[in-house]
Every structure is written in structure tokens, then in C-alpha cells.
Design an enzyme around this catalytic site. Structure first.
Site, PDB file in Angstrom:
ATOM      1  N   HIS A   1       0.837  -1.200   0.000  1.00 26.47           N
ATOM      2  CA  HIS A   1       0.000   0.000   0.000  1.00 26.47           C
ATOM      3  C   HIS A   1       0.874   1.253   0.000  1.00 26.47           C
ATOM      4  O   HIS A   1       0.626   2.201  -0.741  1.00 26.47           O
ATOM      5  CB  HIS A   1      -0.916   0.029   1.228  1.00 26.47           C
ATOM      6  CG  HIS A   1      -2.148  -0.788   1.093  1.00 26.47           C
ATOM      7  ND1 HIS A   1      -2.134  -2.166   1.149  1.00 26.47           N
ATOM      8  CD2 HIS A   1      -3.441  -0.428   0.913  1.00 26.47           C
ATOM      9  CE1 HIS A   1      -3.369  -2.610   1.013  1.00 26.47           C
ATOM     10  NE2 HIS A   1      -4.189  -1.573   0.869  1.00 26.47           N
TER      11      HIS A   1
ATOM     12  N   HIS B   1       1.398  -3.887   9.483  1.00 28.44           N
ATOM     13  CA  HIS B   1       2.795  -3.640   9.111  1.00 28.44           C
ATOM     14  C   HIS B   1       3.580  -3.056  10.277  1.00 28.44           C
ATOM     15  O   HIS B   1       3.024  -2.379  11.139  1.00 28.44           O
ATOM     16  CB  HIS B   1       2.899  -2.658   7.939  1.00 28.44           C
ATOM     17  CG  HIS B   1       2.553  -3.261   6.627  1.00 28.44           C
ATOM     18  ND1 HIS B   1       3.339  -4.187   5.996  1.00 28.44           N
ATOM     19  CD2 HIS B   1       1.486  -3.073   5.815  1.00 28.44           C
ATOM     20  CE1 HIS B   1       2.777  -4.543   4.854  1.00 28.44           C
ATOM     21  NE2 HIS B   1       1.633  -3.886   4.722  1.00 28.44           N
TER      22      HIS B   1
END
Length: 173
Positions: free
Chosen positions: A110, A149
Site C-alpha cells: 500500500h 505492518h
């Protein structure tokens, strides 16, 4: 090996501080929206709009296509080479807010895609640079808040996205 372990320990510490902070719960709703904005549908819409408006000769469209043609395979190779566990698998008793689309954490796709787009659109529309880079930073931040993440995953996403954008600009223009 000691260096990698130290980086991981620092990553876990920073990640844990953010996800255990008092403000975390109030950020989740906004971060879901920010993360969604980096899912890819907006990139397809941008490319489609550029193609519809000017055709395949549009230099922004060309750089976007080349940038993603480089960034996506490199992202895939890195993710499957490093096989870094996501926070939910790496930290005992931690649950991410969302279910990630794939198994591994490093690098953040992303974030890399957001920085690729921010860098390329900023090149062609410099007046939007601050807004675009702020959005890209927030997409990366959202991935931390949502628990999918670690900080270094997003930092590598920045490097990958900007690097692919620069390669694309240097080869198209």
C-alpha cells in the site's frame, strides 16, 4: 544477524507504542478509509481517466504503467523472499484490526503504491505535491495503526515506490 534483530526489536517497540497508545482507537475509523484509498481502485480510475481524456500517449499514464510494471513484481519478489511475519503472527496476543490480503509484511505494498503515485502525479502537477505526499504518508501510517505492518515495512515501501517512480520518469521522459 545482530543488526537485523536489533532493527526488528526497535520495530516491535515502535509498533507496540503506537498500537497501545490512548489515541489508537480514535484513529482506526479514519485509517480504514486511508488504507482503502491505497487498495488500488483509485489508481485504476486515474489510469482509466487519463486514457479516456488523452489516450495512451499521455506521459503521466505511461509513467504510471511503467512504474507499476516495475514496482509490483519487485514488491512481490521482496515480500516472498523476506517472508517477514505480520505483527499478528510476530507479536504474542496481538490482533490486527483488519485481515491483510496476503501473508507477509515486508515491504508494504500500500505504501509503495501510494508513494509511486504521489511521486509521479507530483511531477506532472507540482501544485498537488504537498497534498499527495501527505496522503501517501497517511496511507503508510494507516497500515501501522491497522496492525498489518511494522514501521520498517512502510519505510521500505516509500523507498520502493519513489524508486520505481524515478526509474519510470527517467525512462519515459
Amino acid at each position: 544477524m545482530k543488526l537485523i534483530y536489533s532493527i526488528h526489536q526497535y520495530d516491535v517497540l515502535m509498533f507496540s507504542r503506537l498500537n497501545n497508545s490512548a489515541i489508537h482507537a480514535s484513529l482506526v475509523r479514519l485509517c480504514r478509509l486511508l488504507s482503502w484509498s491505497g487498495d488500488g481502485i483509485l489508481y485504476v480510475a486515474l489510469a482509466g481517466g487519463l486514457y479516456w481524456a488523452e489516450g495512451s500517449a499521455n506521459p503521466l499514464l505511461q509513467t504510471l504503467l511503467l512504474g507499476f510494471a516495475l514496482e509490483r513484481p519487485v514488491y512481490f519478489v521482496l515480500k516472498n523472499a523476506f517472508k517477514r511475519n505480520r505483527p499478528q503472527q510476530a507479536i504474542q496476543n496481538f490482533r490486527s484490526v483488519i485481515t491483510p490480503s496476503d501473508q507477509f509484511s515486508f515491504p508494504s505494498g500500500h505504501t509503495s503504491a501510494a508513494f509511486l503515485v504521489a511521486t509521479l502525479v507530483s511531477y506532472f502537477c507540482p501544485g498537488l505535491s504537498v497534498l499527495l505526499y501527505a496522503w501517501a504518508v497517511l496511507v503508510g501510517f494507516s497500515r501501522l495503526v491497522l496492525g498489518v505492518h511494522f514501521p520498517t515495512d512502510t519505510l521500505m515501501g516509500v523507498v520502493l515506490g519513489v524508486g520505481a517512480a524515478m526509474f519510470s520518469l527517467n525512462n519515459i521522459l
